[in-house]
Design a protein around this motif. Sequence first.
Motif, PDB file in Angstrom:
ATOM      1  N   LYS A 380      33.050  28.471  40.166  1.00  0.00           N
ATOM      2  CA  LYS A 380      34.508  28.360  40.179  1.00  0.00           C
ATOM      3  C   LYS A 380      35.063  28.281  38.758  1.00  0.00           C
ATOM      4  O   LYS A 380      36.106  28.864  38.452  1.00  0.00           O
ATOM      5  N   ALA A 381      34.380  27.524  37.898  1.00  0.00           N
ATOM      6  CA  ALA A 381      34.836  27.395  36.512  1.00  0.00           C
ATOM      7  C   ALA A 381      34.800  28.747  35.812  1.00  0.00           C
ATOM      8  O   ALA A 381      35.758  29.130  35.115  1.00  0.00           O
ATOM      9  N   GLU A 382      33.724  29.470  35.997  1.00  0.00           N
ATOM     10  CA  GLU A 382      33.598  30.774  35.339  1.00  0.00           C
ATOM     11  C   GLU A 382      34.622  31.766  35.875  1.00  0.00           C
ATOM     12  O   GLU A 382      35.156  32.587  35.124  1.00  0.00           O
ATOM     13  N   THR A 424      43.075  26.636  30.647  1.00  0.00           N
ATOM     14  CA  THR A 424      42.382  27.197  29.480  1.00  0.00           C
ATOM     15  C   THR A 424      41.469  26.131  28.889  1.00  0.00           C
ATOM     16  O   THR A 424      41.719  24.944  29.042  1.00  0.00           O
ATOM     17  N   GLY A 425      40.443  26.581  28.195  1.00  0.00           N
ATOM     18  CA  GLY A 425      39.521  25.629  27.565  1.00  0.00           C
ATOM     19  C   GLY A 425      38.319  25.391  28.435  1.00  0.00           C
ATOM     20  O   GLY A 425      37.603  26.326  28.820  1.00  0.00           O
ATOM     21  N   GLY A 426      38.083  24.146  28.790  1.00  0.00           N
ATOM     22  CA  GLY A 426      36.909  23.882  29.595  1.00  0.00           C
ATOM     23  C   GLY A 426      36.754  22.430  29.982  1.00  0.00           C
ATOM     24  O   GLY A 426      37.622  21.584  29.741  1.00  0.00           O
ATOM     25  N   ILE A 427      35.602  22.154  30.571  1.00  0.00           N
ATOM     26  CA  ILE A 427      35.277  20.814  31.073  1.00  0.00           C
ATOM     27  C   ILE A 427      33.927  20.417  30.505  1.00  0.00           C
ATOM     28  O   ILE A 427      32.983  21.211  30.506  1.00  0.00           O
ATOM     29  N   THR A 428      33.849  19.183  30.031  1.00  0.00           N
ATOM     30  CA  THR A 428      32.590  18.642  29.518  1.00  0.00           C
ATOM     31  C   THR A 428      32.220  17.398  30.315  1.00  0.00           C
ATOM     32  O   THR A 428      33.035  16.481  30.463  1.00  0.00           O
ATOM     33  N   VAL A 429      31.007  17.386  30.838  1.00  0.00           N
ATOM     34  CA  VAL A 429      30.493  16.227  31.565  1.00  0.00           C
ATOM     35  C   VAL A 429      29.419  15.579  30.702  1.00  0.00           C
ATOM     36  O   VAL A 429      28.453  16.234  30.304  1.00  0.00           O
ATOM     37  N   THR A 430      29.615  14.300  30.375  1.00  0.00           N
ATOM     38  CA  THR A 430      28.638  13.585  29.554  1.00  0.00           C
ATOM     39  C   THR A 430      27.995  12.471  30.370  1.00  0.00           C
ATOM     40  O   THR A 430      28.660  11.790  31.148  1.00  0.00           O
TER      41      THR A 430
END
Length: 666
Positions: A380-382, A424-430
């Motif tokens: 979905k993100a892509e 726009t941009g993205g998601i980061t999971v830490t």
Amino acid sequence: MPTPSVETDVLERLRLQSAILDHAAYAIIATTPDGIITEFNRSAEAMLGWTAAELVGLRSPEVFHLGAEVEARALEFGAELGTPLEPGFRVFVAKTDQGQPNEHEWTYVRKDGSHFPVLLSVTALRDEAGAITGYLGVASDITKRKQAEAALRASEEKLRNLFELSSVGIALTDMEGRYVEFNAAFLRIVGYEPEELRTLDYWVLTPDDYLEAEQSALEQMARTGRYTPFEKEYIRKDGSRVPILLSGARVTGSDGAQYIWSIIEDMSQQKRTELSLIEAKVRAEAANQAKSDFLANVSHELRTPLNGVIALADALGKTRLDDRQQELVEIISRSSVALEGILSQILDLSKVEAGHVAVAAQPLDLVDQVRQAVEVLRGKAEDRGLSLRLESAAGAEGWFLGDAGRIRQVVSNLVANAVKFTETGGITVTLQVEDSADGGPAAVTIAVVDTGIGIDPDVLPRLFERFTQADESITRRFGGTGLGLSISRQLARLMGGDLLASSASGEGSRFVLALPLARTADPAPPQTAPDAEAEAEVLDAEGLRILLAEDHPVNRRVIELLLEPLGVTLTMAEDGRAAVEAFGSGGFDLILMDMQMPHMDGLAATRAIRASEAASGRQRTPVIMLTANSFDTHRDQAFAAGADAFLAKPVTVDALMTAIGGLAEG
């Protein structure tokens, strides 16, 4: 001319007087008859901040008095003496001039302007002929005394107010039980007027059935000086009884006699509240049961037709279709899955609120579980042109005790929201883990950070409330029920942690799942379960005799269509009773049993089949409970009735094939 011995004696007297003045604890100030200071000892200097050099021979005591106070005392003393007095030095000495005692409280003013109270005594200095040659003032600082008096007055006032205004009854009786003092609250409890109560004793108010308890309390007070609170009743003036909580202590009065202070709390409201709570609890339990029943019915009624849509779309998607047909099937499938997701959220929330959600503590590979939750949403993100990264700290490796399913559920929901609200941009999971120094659970932090639309600060405090989204435009633009975050936080708290959020409108959001998870040893490598799709492909079910118990005609047809390619022999029953009768003829390899059916439900039918097997010594026939009831309690009921597997509707082709294959081979 004085002799040397006389001079020595005089000097010795002067030194003695000087020493007395300098070391006295009081301020000693002497003046001329017209008020000019002639003596100002060290205590006066310390007390007032002036030096003797600044005042002696130069100033009057008026310099360290309040002008307003001097004016007020001029009127007061003038009225007492019958002689008008002008404000000034004569006010300090007027009573002394008249031969009257002259000791009063005054307010001194220090050189720095601060005030303090003193007790000032003024006497006249006279010569041998009795003529006044000056005045002597001796002042002591009474600040502490005034503070103590003020504190005592405040304490007495407070106690009096507490006594009079207390909502709890307070009464003082002598050792014979006669009432000496009582407050208004006690009068309200017993319903008597003050003059009436003073003619009565304690025993008039006490019902006979409490005499034994009273005697026990008095014996305890005789030993310890007090008795512990106990419940009893008083007889009011109108003859009615009032429930009370009574406690007391023995005291000695100023007359030396013994008395009893009693605290009497009216328990009427508490008793009514307790009764109301019991009734409310019964109603709440009934309502909760009704809600659970209603949700089970709603789940069944909604999932039943939904099962047909999803299962048939799934089956149809596996046939030969052209591009246009494939697109239409995918739209049907996505819409159905979205609807099923909303239904699951509503049911999840109800289960959490009803306390039907249990949290497991089983070994899990934390990094792997978070990775699974992230990977599910990578497509979905892509599709939206967004980056999706997982950053795992080195300390996060290893095995922990926790609920893998619930952790994936929360993380998946957070990542899904981030994808939904990021353009726009993205998601980061830490993923970070901080081990405890004392060997306790590690502090696990899973943060989901996006570059999306952000959240207005006014919305953040209520973000985790049910059905809450940033505003109506968000709902129209992005959809959703506003339940996901509420459920996620409740699940986080059930796991002993919490879910927090920080954001700013237009600047993205950061959600943090914090969990306490204990580390555990690496478990034995699990047996690799066959891939569901591969299982479906290799499953050889041809010739299997399957009994299907399902009351809904659409669902019967769905299962028939799903099983048709396998070459099974399918027998269908419309309810549990028909299924039991069909089973009696024997010869089935597998039973698919719906849980909720008319005449006899799936649970009763399964129990009847198991009883029949036990009675006849027949080999156990595998039963798959295929049902729209998705609560954990329903799963437990299914296994308790004798089911071997449990599949919640809507059922996909792969899930059904895998379940049948597993039981058929077993």
